[in-house]
Design an enzyme around this catalytic site. Structure first.
Site, PDB file in Angstrom:
ATOM      1  N   SER A 124       0.838  -1.202   0.000  1.00 38.79           N
ATOM      2  CA  SER A 124       0.000   0.000   0.000  1.00 38.79           C
ATOM      3  C   SER A 124       0.863   1.239   0.000  1.00 38.79           C
ATOM      4  CB  SER A 124      -0.856  -0.030   1.271  1.00 38.79           C
ATOM      5  OG  SER A 124      -1.484   1.207   1.468  1.00 38.79           O
ATOM      6  N   THR A 126       0.406   3.506   1.774  1.00 37.30           N
ATOM      7  CA  THR A 126       0.470   3.894   3.186  1.00 37.30           C
ATOM      8  C   THR A 126       1.879   3.662   3.772  1.00 37.30           C
ATOM      9  OG1 THR A 126      -0.862   3.800   5.193  1.00 37.30           O
ATOM     10  CG2 THR A 126      -0.318   1.716   4.225  1.00 37.30           C
ATOM     11  N   TYR A 148      -1.501  -0.775  10.798  1.00 39.40           N
ATOM     12  CA  TYR A 148      -1.815  -1.381   9.494  1.00 39.40           C
ATOM     13  C   TYR A 148      -0.668  -1.139   8.515  1.00 39.40           C
ATOM     14  CZ  TYR A 148      -3.502  -1.609   4.725  1.00 39.40           C
ATOM     15  OH  TYR A 148      -3.595  -1.874   3.374  1.00 39.40           O
ATOM     16  N   LYS A 152       2.260  -3.739   6.628  1.00 40.18           N
ATOM     17  CA  LYS A 152       2.638  -3.839   5.204  1.00 40.18           C
ATOM     18  C   LYS A 152       4.141  -3.620   5.036  1.00 40.18           C
ATOM     19  CE  LYS A 152      -1.407  -4.568   3.375  1.00 40.18           C
ATOM     20  NZ  LYS A 152      -1.734  -5.869   2.815  1.00 40.18           N
ATOM     21  N   TYR A 176      -0.466  -0.012  -3.770  1.00 38.36           N
ATOM     22  CA  TYR A 176      -1.650   0.618  -4.350  1.00 38.36           C
ATOM     23  C   TYR A 176      -1.834   2.001  -3.763  1.00 38.36           C
ATOM     24  CZ  TYR A 176      -2.953  -4.419  -4.424  1.00 38.36           C
ATOM     25  OH  TYR A 176      -2.993  -5.777  -4.529  1.00 38.36           O
ATOM     26  N   ARG A 230      -5.427  13.069  -3.358  1.00 42.54           N
ATOM     27  CA  ARG A 230      -5.049  11.654  -3.455  1.00 42.54           C
ATOM     28  C   ARG A 230      -5.039  11.207  -4.910  1.00 42.54           C
ATOM     29  NH1 ARG A 230      -4.235  12.868   0.916  1.00 42.54           N
ATOM     30  NH2 ARG A 230      -4.718  11.856   2.896  1.00 42.54           N
TER      31      ARG A 230
END
Ligand code: NAD
Ligand code: WQD
Length: 346
Positions: A124, A126, A148, A152, A176, A230
């Site tokens: 991600s 993130t 979270y 990852k 992603y 975003r």
């Protein structure tokens, strides 16, 4: 030979299964349905006219997983299965580390035992944290800011270590950006539990009348209209990115991270406008304070995926909103039947 898809019943997994089946791949699904419904897979079958084996198994169940590998000839794994709610991960970090980290370790141990060393992993954006410079290239230092995201980041490191220990592995780490949209048929889409955390599912539930008002998290960012920016990407483009990554892992060795985004950023207010145009509905909103941990601006440098995978996102923001709206309108309760919804409210 088949492609094992973990988490194949989920939002991105189900769309990727459609593309895999359409390209003629044999697939096998492993999902524990902790955040999805078997109905999504039934619809994948209806859309493609193809059948596939599904195992209702938790990745933490090593024996169950071993059975999947012993009963089937698997050539590669696309690993979507994981928990993904940022806020929840702050409340129950151990659950996230247990599910995401240990689940992946058990999967890789089983793959190793059966000599399957081609892996496409759902990472991600993130992992870049909230202060990365845009557009964000893959070599940006990783600085996830919540459990979270750290799960990852840690999995990426585990997979790097795995490759270092045995260079016959071939692994793609797909980062992603913000997946939205749905299959053009309106038959599969994102089906969040309860009140959505993410912008597009929230907006579409306001548009369909399930929620009253969108709360915009801050309009005092250093952006053109003050709201967060975003990189939204159509889930079908994202799904196709997995097919290109699969070709890559099946033809080379190594471990590589790739950003999957469009390389373009849209603000919250631009998304509200785009959704209003696509749906013909108005989206009432109010501006509230910033959400802790949010970046002001986040969009991808997409050149590596373009140059090395030959992949580029094709669908624009209007199609993303139109397809989200078609899914939302034709499935106001997601995959749940009217009777299930009535039972819940009694
Ligand atoms: P999703 O929740 O819709 O799908 C995940 C699937 O994995 C679900 O079907 C769930 O039941 C299954 N699952 C979870 N833990 C499992 C376990 N231990 N054993 C077996 N099955 C398990 O999520 P999604 O949006 O499709 O995301 C797929 C992957 O992509 C996740 O790893 C997520 O972290 C990652 N990702 C998602 C986004 C996003 O915005 N949707 C963005 C970046 C990365
Ligand atoms: C987008 C923009 C919000 C909701 C998250 C995860 C990330 C990844 C994708 C899994 C931001 C604003 C949102 C709302 C709002 N998932 N917003 N009101 O935060 O970029 O990414 O999903 O890996 O890990 O963190 O996406 O859709 O939550 O927010 O104003 O009700 O919309 O502040 O600017 P985000 P999002």
């Amino acid at each position: 030979m088949a492609i094992l898809v973990t988490g194949g019943a989920g939002y991105i997994g189900s769309h990727t299964c459609v593309e895999l089946l359409n390209e003629g791949f044999e697939i096998i699904i492993v999902d524990n349905f902790s955040n999805s419904k078997p109905e999504s897979l039934k619809r994948v079958s209806e859309i493609t006219g193809k059948w596939f084996k599904t195992y209702n198994i938790d990745l933490l169940n090593a024996e169950g997983l071993e059975q999947v590998f012993s009963e089937n000839e698997i050539e590669a794994v696309i690993h979507f299965a994981g928990l993904k709610a940022v806020g929840e991960s702050v409340m129950v970090p151990l659950t996230y580390y247990q599910n995401n980290l240990i689940g992946t370790v058990i999967l890789c141990e089983t793959m190793k035992k059966y000599g399957v060393k081609n892996l496409v992993f759902s990472s991600s954006a993130t992992v870049y944290g909230s202060t990365a410079e845009v557009p964000i290239p893959e070599e940006t230092p990783l600085e996830a800011v919540n459990p979270y995201g750290r799960s990852k980041q840690m999995i990426e490191e585990i997979l790097q270590d795995l490759y270092f220990s045995d260079q016959s592995w071939s692994i793609s780490l797909l980062r992603y950006f913000n997946p939205i949209g749905a299959h053009a048929s309106g038959r599969i889409g994102e089906d969040p539990n309860g009140i959505p955390n993410n912008l597009l599912p929230y907006i579409s539930q306001v548009a369909v009348g399930k929620l009253q008002l969108l709360n915009i998290f801050g309009n005092d960012y250093q952006t053109k209209d003050g709201t967060g920016i975003r990189d939204y990407i159509h889930v079908v483009d994202l799904a196709i990115g997995h097919l290109r990554a699969l070709e890559k892992v099946q033809s080379t060795q190594g471990v590589e991270a790739y950003n999957l985004g469009t390389g373009r950023g849209y603000s919250v207010l631009e998304m509200v406008q785009a959704f209003e145009s696509a749906s013909g509905e108005s989206i009432p909103y109010t501006v509230i304070g910033r959400r802790p941990g949010d970046a002001a601006v986040c969009f991808a440098d997409v050149s590596k995926a373009r140059d090395q995978l030959g992949w580029i996102a094709a669908k624009g923001i209007d199609e993303m909103c139109k397809d989200t709206w078609k899914w939302q309108q034709s499935n106001p309760n997601g995959y749940r039947k009217e009777t299930e919804v009535l039972n819940e409210s009694n």
